[in-house]
Design a protein around this motif. Structure first.
Motif, PDB file in Angstrom:
ATOM      1  N   SER A 235       0.855  -1.187   0.000  1.00 23.01           N
ATOM      2  CA  SER A 235       0.000   0.000   0.000  1.00 23.01           C
ATOM      3  C   SER A 235       0.890   1.236   0.000  1.00 23.01           C
ATOM      4  N   LEU A 236       0.683   2.100  -1.004  1.00 18.99           N
ATOM      5  CA  LEU A 236       1.437   3.345  -1.113  1.00 18.99           C
ATOM      6  C   LEU A 236       0.494   4.504  -0.787  1.00 18.99           C
ATOM      7  N   GLU A 237       0.807   5.225   0.279  1.00 19.43           N
ATOM      8  CA  GLU A 237      -0.032   6.336   0.717  1.00 19.43           C
ATOM      9  C   GLU A 237       0.641   7.660   0.386  1.00 19.43           C
ATOM     10  N   LEU A 238      -0.120   8.567  -0.210  1.00 18.73           N
ATOM     11  CA  LEU A 238       0.355   9.904  -0.561  1.00 18.73           C
ATOM     12  C   LEU A 238      -0.459  10.922   0.215  1.00 18.73           C
ATOM     13  N   MET A 239       0.212  11.825   0.927  1.00 24.12           N
ATOM     14  CA  MET A 239      -0.468  12.853   1.707  1.00 24.12           C
ATOM     15  C   MET A 239       0.109  14.223   1.334  1.00 24.12           C
ATOM     16  N   PRO A 240      -0.365  14.792   0.214  1.00 20.58           N
ATOM     17  CA  PRO A 240       0.168  16.073  -0.259  1.00 20.58           C
ATOM     18  C   PRO A 240      -0.535  17.252   0.406  1.00 20.58           C
ATOM     19  N   ARG A 241       0.195  18.346   0.525  1.00 18.16           N
ATOM     20  CA  ARG A 241      -0.407  19.601   0.975  1.00 18.16           C
ATOM     21  C   ARG A 241      -1.060  20.296  -0.224  1.00 18.16           C
ATOM     22  N   PRO A 242      -1.980  21.225   0.024  1.00 20.84           N
ATOM     23  CA  PRO A 242      -2.692  21.879  -1.084  1.00 20.84           C
ATOM     24  C   PRO A 242      -1.776  22.480  -2.138  1.00 20.84           C
ATOM     25  N   ALA A 243      -0.661  23.100  -1.703  1.00 22.12           N
ATOM     26  CA  ALA A 243       0.248  23.717  -2.681  1.00 22.12           C
ATOM     27  C   ALA A 243       0.851  22.668  -3.605  1.00 22.12           C
ATOM     28  N   PHE A 244       1.176  21.505  -3.064  1.00 21.92           N
ATOM     29  CA  PHE A 244       1.751  20.420  -3.865  1.00 21.92           C
ATOM     30  C   PHE A 244       0.709  19.866  -4.828  1.00 21.92           C
ATOM     31  N   LEU A 245      -0.520  19.715  -4.332  1.00 24.88           N
ATOM     32  CA  LEU A 245      -1.624  19.265  -5.189  1.00 24.88           C
ATOM     33  C   LEU A 245      -1.821  20.206  -6.372  1.00 24.88           C
ATOM     34  N   ASP A 246      -1.758  21.486  -6.087  1.00 19.95           N
ATOM     35  CA  ASP A 246      -2.011  22.489  -7.122  1.00 19.95           C
ATOM     36  C   ASP A 246      -0.927  22.451  -8.196  1.00 19.95           C
ATOM     37  N   HIS A 264      -5.539  12.609   1.175  1.00 25.58           N
ATOM     38  CA  HIS A 264      -4.974  11.288   1.521  1.00 25.58           C
ATOM     39  C   HIS A 264      -5.324  10.279   0.418  1.00 25.58           C
ATOM     40  N   TYR A 265      -4.297   9.825  -0.306  1.00 31.53           N
ATOM     41  CA  TYR A 265      -4.475   8.852  -1.380  1.00 31.53           C
ATOM     42  C   TYR A 265      -3.840   7.528  -0.943  1.00 31.53           C
ATOM     43  N   ARG A 266      -4.510   6.426  -1.248  1.00 29.22           N
ATOM     44  CA  ARG A 266      -3.971   5.101  -0.934  1.00 29.22           C
ATOM     45  C   ARG A 266      -4.005   4.245  -2.196  1.00 29.22           C
ATOM     46  N   LEU A 267      -2.813   3.849  -2.658  1.00 34.55           N
ATOM     47  CA  LEU A 267      -2.682   3.089  -3.893  1.00 34.55           C
ATOM     48  C   LEU A 267      -2.322   1.639  -3.571  1.00 34.55           C
ATOM     49  N   PRO A 268      -3.198   0.667  -3.865  1.00 40.57           N
ATOM     50  CA  PRO A 268      -2.852  -0.749  -3.659  1.00 40.57           C
ATOM     51  C   PRO A 268      -1.964  -1.252  -4.785  1.00 40.57           C
ATOM     52  N   ILE A 269      -0.801  -1.791  -4.441  1.00 38.67           N
ATOM     53  CA  ILE A 269       0.162  -2.263  -5.435  1.00 38.67           C
ATOM     54  C   ILE A 269       0.209  -3.782  -5.382  1.00 38.67           C
ATOM     55  N   ARG A 270      -0.088  -4.417  -6.514  1.00 37.34           N
ATOM     56  CA  ARG A 270      -0.057  -5.866  -6.620  1.00 37.34           C
ATOM     57  C   ARG A 270       0.937  -6.248  -7.715  1.00 37.34           C
ATOM     58  N   GLY A 271       0.689  -7.343  -8.402  1.00 36.48           N
ATOM     59  CA  GLY A 271       1.659  -7.796  -9.391  1.00 36.48           C
ATOM     60  C   GLY A 271       2.842  -8.464  -8.727  1.00 36.48           C
ATOM     61  N   THR A 272       4.017  -8.332  -9.330  1.00 33.06           N
ATOM     62  CA  THR A 272       5.241  -8.922  -8.795  1.00 33.06           C
ATOM     63  C   THR A 272       6.319  -7.853  -8.678  1.00 33.06           C
ATOM     64  N   LEU A 273       7.409  -8.230  -8.028  1.00 29.16           N
ATOM     65  CA  LEU A 273       8.505  -7.270  -7.858  1.00 29.16           C
ATOM     66  C   LEU A 273       9.051  -6.830  -9.204  1.00 29.16           C
ATOM     67  N   SER A 274       9.071  -7.724 -10.175  1.00 31.36           N
ATOM     68  CA  SER A 274       9.587  -7.360 -11.502  1.00 31.36           C
ATOM     69  C   SER A 274       8.548  -6.588 -12.325  1.00 31.36           C
ATOM     70  N   LYS A 275       7.257  -6.720 -11.950  1.00 30.33           N
ATOM     71  CA  LYS A 275       6.210  -6.020 -12.700  1.00 30.33           C
ATOM     72  C   LYS A 275       5.095  -5.585 -11.750  1.00 30.33           C
ATOM     73  N   PRO A 276       5.343  -4.519 -10.971  1.00 24.35           N
ATOM     74  CA  PRO A 276       4.288  -4.041 -10.048  1.00 24.35           C
ATOM     75  C   PRO A 276       3.099  -3.450 -10.817  1.00 24.35           C
ATOM     76  N   LEU A 277       1.916  -3.667 -10.275  1.00 24.89           N
ATOM     77  CA  LEU A 277       0.689  -3.203 -10.908  1.00 24.89           C
ATOM     78  C   LEU A 277      -0.192  -2.513  -9.887  1.00 24.89           C
ATOM     79  N   LEU A 278      -0.884  -1.455 -10.333  1.00 27.23           N
ATOM     80  CA  LEU A 278      -1.876  -0.817  -9.489  1.00 27.23           C
ATOM     81  C   LEU A 278      -3.204  -1.558  -9.641  1.00 27.23           C
TER      82      LEU A 278
END
Length: 279
Positions: A235-246, A264-278
């Motif tokens: 799970s990759l979580e992104l927590m940007p501030r408004p200025a970064f979002l803009d 707050h964004y949460r990206l589930p990453i699956r696949g394999t180490l050689s080929k990660p997939l969202l």
């Protein structure tokens, strides 16, 4: 026979065996040792090549211009690497291997005991741009200076250990996962720890702290051979501030489906180490 004589006989036998081992290694052509190394990496699913490969006195091998790759391309390049058997443990009937080398301006070293599966490794001042894995796996330009420490213990299913790393001045741009772009950013500090136990790697804590964004990666990965086949549950979580979002509206528009709460964004990453997939 006195104890002193027994000790003398024992020391003589050990010294003789050691000399036989040294002369055997000296008689084996360097080309044969290189081919053994190539075949070992091939069994793990990787290609090994070296611009120069030879012996290191008294019991070891050394190489320069080493490249380790898989079917996607180069993963690791080493300017120099050397592996040598330690003599004192060998006299006691134990096998211990010292490893050291360089990656660009960075240095690494470690000790490994194959029978026990135990080892200690460290790397200092390694520039991420000198590690081609990131470009090969993610098409990203990644810069920064890394320090890493690792310990290993056990063999087979009981194999365990941990890896700690820190990066200063990390800069990540052009990263994608299964074609979806991730935001470009500069991170003042990057710290992470990966634990290995029961054939599984667990990312306990991996965080990237930027001026306007905080990123956290967590999850597990059952370890397979070759390593690239290991399935991901991250799970990759992104927590940007408004200025970064803009500043990166387009990227976050494409990531809108992964928004869980405002900022707050949460990206589930699956696949394999050689080929990660969202997912």
């Amino acid at each position: 026979m006195t104890a002193r004589r027994w000790l003398a006989w024992g020391a003589g036998i050990i010294a003789g065996l050691l000399l036989i081992l040294i002369f055997t290694l000296l008689l084996v052509p360097s080309r044969e040792l290189e081919q053994l190394t190539v075949r070992w990496f091939a069994r793990q699913g990787y290609d090994f090549s070296a611009a120069d490969f030879g012996k290191a006195f008294p019991l070891g091998v050394s190489a320069q211009g080493v490249t380790i790759a898989d079917n996607r391309g180069p993963l690791l390049r080493l300017d120099t690497v050397r592996a040598r058997l330690e003599l004192l443990p060998l006299l006691a009937g134990k096998v211990s291997v010292d490893v050291d080398g360089s990656v660009g301006a960075g240095q690494f070293d470690g000790t490994f005991r194959p029978r026990a599966g135990a080892g200690v490794f460290s790397a200092r001042d390694v520039r991420l741009e000198d590690i081609p894995f990131f470009r090969t796996a993610t098409d990203a330009d990644i810069k920064g200076v890394m320090t890493a420490d690792a310990t290993l213990a056990g063999t087979g299913r009981s194999k365990g250990g941990e890896v700690k790393l820190a990066v200063k001045g990390a800069h990540i741009s052009g990263a994608t996962i299964s074609g979806v772009p991730l935001p470009d950013a500069v991170y003042e500090t990057v710290r992470g720890m990966v634990r290995v136990a029961g054939g599984r790697a667990t990312i306990d804590s991996f965080s990237l702290q930027g001026e306007d964004v905080y990123v956290r990666l967590s999850g597990t990965m059952p370890l397979m051979a070759p390593m690239g086949n290991s399935p991901l549950n991250l799970s990759l979580e992104l927590m940007p501030r408004p200025a970064f979002l803009d500043r990166q509206k387009l990227v976050f528009t494409l990531l809108a489906k992964y928004l869980v709460t405002p900022g707050h964004y949460r990206l589930p990453i699956r696949g394999t180490l050689s080929k990660p997939l969202l997912q």
